[in-house]
Design an enzyme around this catalytic site. Structure first.
Site, PDB file in Angstrom:
ATOM      1  N   LYS A 160       0.208  -3.115   3.259  1.00  0.00           N
ATOM      2  CA  LYS A 160      -1.232  -2.969   3.479  1.00  0.00           C
ATOM      3  C   LYS A 160      -1.841  -4.373   3.577  1.00  0.00           C
ATOM      4  O   LYS A 160      -2.435  -4.900   2.636  1.00  0.00           O
ATOM      5  CB  LYS A 160      -1.864  -2.140   2.357  1.00  0.00           C
ATOM      6  CG  LYS A 160      -3.226  -1.591   2.738  1.00  0.00           C
ATOM      7  CD  LYS A 160      -3.673  -0.488   1.803  1.00  0.00           C
ATOM      8  CE  LYS A 160      -5.135  -0.139   1.974  1.00  0.00           C
ATOM      9  NZ  LYS A 160      -5.489   0.454   3.255  1.00  0.00           N
TER      10      LYS A 160
HETATM   11  N1  PMP Z   1      -3.109   4.596   7.162  1.00  0.00           N
HETATM   12  C1  PMP Z   1      -3.889   3.495   7.173  1.00  0.00           C
HETATM   13  C2  PMP Z   1      -3.792   2.548   8.303  1.00  0.00           C
HETATM   14  C3  PMP Z   1      -4.795   3.269   6.115  1.00  0.00           C
HETATM   15  O1  PMP Z   1      -5.578   2.188   6.115  1.00  0.00           O
HETATM   16  C4  PMP Z   1      -4.869   4.216   5.073  1.00  0.00           C
HETATM   17  C5  PMP Z   1      -5.836   4.000   3.948  1.00  0.00           C
HETATM   18  N2  PMP Z   1      -5.265   3.240   2.915  1.00  0.00           N
HETATM   19  C6  PMP Z   1      -4.027   5.334   5.112  1.00  0.00           C
HETATM   20  C7  PMP Z   1      -3.158   5.496   6.176  1.00  0.00           C
HETATM   21  C8  PMP Z   1      -4.044   6.342   4.009  1.00  0.00           C
HETATM   22  O2  PMP Z   1      -3.448   5.796   2.866  1.00  0.00           O
HETATM   23  P1  PMP Z   1      -3.838   6.287   1.409  1.00  0.00           P
HETATM   24  O3  PMP Z   1      -3.692   7.744   1.388  1.00  0.00           O
HETATM   25  O4  PMP Z   1      -2.871   5.607   0.520  1.00  0.00           O
HETATM   26  O5  PMP Z   1      -5.249   5.845   1.189  1.00  0.00           O
END
Ligand code: PMP
Length: 308
Positions: A160
């Site tokens: 991330k």
């Molecule tokens: N894909 C992307 C590109 C994101 O930014 C997010 C948000 N964090 C998600 C998927 C979903 O991830 P999560 O469920 O961990 O928030």
């Protein structure tokens, strides 16, 4: 400056609570090499109102933060429990007692890439859950972006990293220019990947289908949780497999899921209306069960909640 982070007066920076407007770094800092997390804390029992806050899936978000750091070569200078204490101190300093979004940010220091800054900003948000909220049923028109999702052999979407969001930004801007609300990505093979900040879910013939982690997606905490509770608790068959663009168009229901967007129903893709009813019945069931988990009303998931 004082309106930064929707009015959060204090954040946590490098070991202590500071006034947000004093959380300053040099313009020469390589912030673009940083990583972050997106976490939420909900009011227990009454997720739109005021009361005791619990952070959701803290461990899962910390697991991913440490993995992102490993992928991008950043050394974490604090333990998880120290970050949790920092978060508690920020919530207390800001006197927050309703839903908050938490975004730990880590980036290397200018001149010494082995040292990092760690900041924990927080701000208030309004949940769109449960499905009876008018915000939930709002029309949302998506386009399939002409930009492909970044791939693991170039810029791994599994970390991330802020840099990955330059790709999302291109797709969102293109979508807005073309008159859509947002965009969905295909991966470099042409299969459905993810949204610009959330994972894609398709409902076809009573089954929930979502692209696999190898389709250039972030390993989403929400998606993993849905893959766990949807088949068992809601008895809806669930599959993580490659999904074609045509299959997605011809879904009975489609939605995005993620910490930020929670459950976001999709009205149309490339002006093709998705399914018959909007939002669809399975989307609503999943959204409502998820909101019960977030509110601390599902015993088996209470271990996911950390009181702050
Ligand atoms: N894909 C992307 C590109 C994101 O930014 C997010 C948000 N964090 C998600 C998927 C979903 O991830 P999560 O469920 O961990 O928030």
């Amino acid at each position: 400056m004082s309106a930064a982070f929707n009015g959060a007066k204090y954040c946590w920076m490098d070991g202590g609570v500071v006034e947000t407007e004093r959380a300053l770094v040099s313009a020469m800092e390589p912030i673009y090499l940083g990583i972050f997390e997106g976490i939420k804390a909900y009011t227990q029992g009454n997720i739109g109102g005021k009361g005791r806050l619990s952070v959701f899936s803290w461990d899962q978000h910390m697991d991913r933060l440490w993995r992102s750091a490993a992928i991008d070569g950043l050394k974490m200078p604090y333990r998880r429990d120290e970050l949790l204490e920092g978060l508690k101190a920020v919530v207390k300093a800001n006197d927050y007692n309703s839903n908050i979004y938490i975004q730990p940010r880590i980036w290397p220091k200018a001149g010494d890439l082995d040292e990092v800054h760690v900041v924990i900003p927080v701000w208030r948000f309004n949940t769109i859950l449960p499905s009876s909220n008018s915000e939930f049923s709002k029309e949302r028109r998506f386009m399939v972006s002409s930009w492909r999702r970044i791939s693991s052999d170039a810029l791994p979407p599994q970390a991330k990293s802020w840099a990955n969001y330059a790709n999302s930004n291109l797709a969102v801007r293109e979508a807005k220019r073309c008159g859509y609300d947002s965009a969905l990505f295909l991966d470099n093979r042409g299969f459905v990947s993810e949204g610009t900040g959330a994972c894609v879910m398709s409902v076809r013939d009573g089954k929930l289908i979502t692209p696999p982690v190898t389709a250039s997606i972030l390993e989403s905490v929400t998606r993993n949780l849905f893959l766990e509770f949807v088949p068992i608790d809601l008895r809806i068959p669930t599959e993580a497999r490659d999904l074609t663009r045509a299959e997605l168009y011809a879904s009975d229901e489609a939605f995005l899921c993620g910490t930020g967007g929670e459950v976001t129903p999709i009205t149309s893709i490339d002006d093709i209306k998705v399914g018959r009813d909007y939002p669809g019945p399975i989307t609503k069931r999943i959204a409502d069960y998820y909101s019960q988990i977030l509110a601390g009303n599902v015993d088996k998931y209470s271990r996911r909640l950390t009181s702050i």
